[in-house]
Design an enzyme around this catalytic site. Structure first.
Site: not given
Length: 313
Positions: A52, A57, A86, A119, A191, A266
């Site tokens: 996604d 971003y 988005k 979005h 979402q 991580n």
């Protein structure tokens, strides 16, 4: 509705689109592009097949590079992947939608998208500024376009065959109902923030009744306080079933019929987030009836400003 009882590899068919969406997804809201690229490569190697992204971003290029390298290495095939991104709020005007979509495709280095979402339902002043503001620092919203008009342009992208499904993000049930009522192509995906402290049962029920896939972001509460994984009910279940609280919360999300998105840089956490197993039914009942904390952590549904996204650009 699911195509597999194995939560890690289960998929939810897209009633209003083409194909199926993997329930276990990986998000790309990682500010450092190099870290984002490596995290996505790690996620693909672990087994994530749902990626996604978002124009906001500023990591679509990193996502595209990671996917290209994974394809070249034979880690995945394009057909195995479900890639979503988005449309940001400053591109809601009909004449801006297609250009924004094509720019995302170029950054992602893809020929088509599996899903493209609005979005937020809030339109900002059109232009290059992600968060346009007046001299007092107040956001400038765009009253010259309606969500329905933006949705019509999304439908045209489906007609052109460049995207296989369209949907909405950060939306309330009331606004979703308005779109479903008038849409020629119904939303395939919704979402929203969702976790054991914000289960969104009413919205989930509406989505399931109308063949809409519910995708939960921040399924672990974005590590904010109060921490979902510190909940005593979840911790007790985790100890009982031999999983971590994180894995219990994620299994709950998948098992109740939603897809979910996790994000981590991580490698150990990425593996942990993928390694989920079904919970016994009594555990699902406990989580529904014994968890008493109720909180929304992201105010985006009220403002159109995502609470988890840095506003540095």
């Amino acid at each position: 509705m699911r195509t597999s009882n194995d939560l890690r590899n289960s998929k939810i068919p897209l009633v209003h689109g083409t194909g199926a969406i993997p329930a276990v997804g990986f998000g790309s809201l990682i500010p450092d592009r190099a870290a984002a690229k490596q995290a996505i490569k790690n996620a693909l190697e672990v087994g994530f097949r749902h990626i996604d992204g978002a124009e906001l971003y500023r990591t679509e290029d990193a996502v595209g590079e990671a996917i290209r390298e994974a394809l070249e290495a034979g880690t995945v095939t394009r057909e195995e992947l479900f890639v979503a991104t988005k449309l940001w709020n400053n591109n809601h005007r009909p004449e801006r939608v297609k250009a924004a979509f094509e720019a995302s495709l170029r950054r992602l280095q893809l020929d088509y998208l599996d899903s493209y979402l609005i979005h937020t339902p809030f339109a900002f002043k059109p232009g290059d500024e992600l968060f346009p503001a007046n001299e007092r620092g107040e956001l400038i919203y765009d009253s010259g376009v309606t969500l329905i008009e933006t949705w019509r342009e999304m439908e045209r992208l489906v007609d052109e065959g460049r995207v296989r499904s369209i949907g909405l993000s950060d939306i309330t049930l009331e606004t979703l109902k308005e779109i479903v009522e008038v849409a020629r192509i119904k939303p395939a995906v919704v979402q929203v923030e969702c976790h054991p402290y914000l289960p969104e049962w009413e919205l989930l029920e509406f989505c399931q009744q109308h063949g809409i896939v519910f995708v939960a972001f921040a399924p672990l509460g974005h590590t904010m306080e109060p921490r979902v994984t510190d909940d005593p009910v979840i911790k007790a279940i985790a100890q009982r079933v031999g999983k971590t609280p994180t894995q219990v919360a994620l299994a709950w999300a998948a098992q109740r019929g939603t897809a979910f998105l996790t994000t981590s840089t991580n490698p150990a956490h990425i593996r942990e987030n993928f390694d989920i197993s079904p919970l016994p039914q009594d555990a699902m009942e406990e989580m529904r009836h014994r968890i008493t904390t109720s909180i929304r952590l992201n105010p985006v549904v009220d403002t159109g400003v995502p609470g988890f996204v840095p506003r540095s650009k």
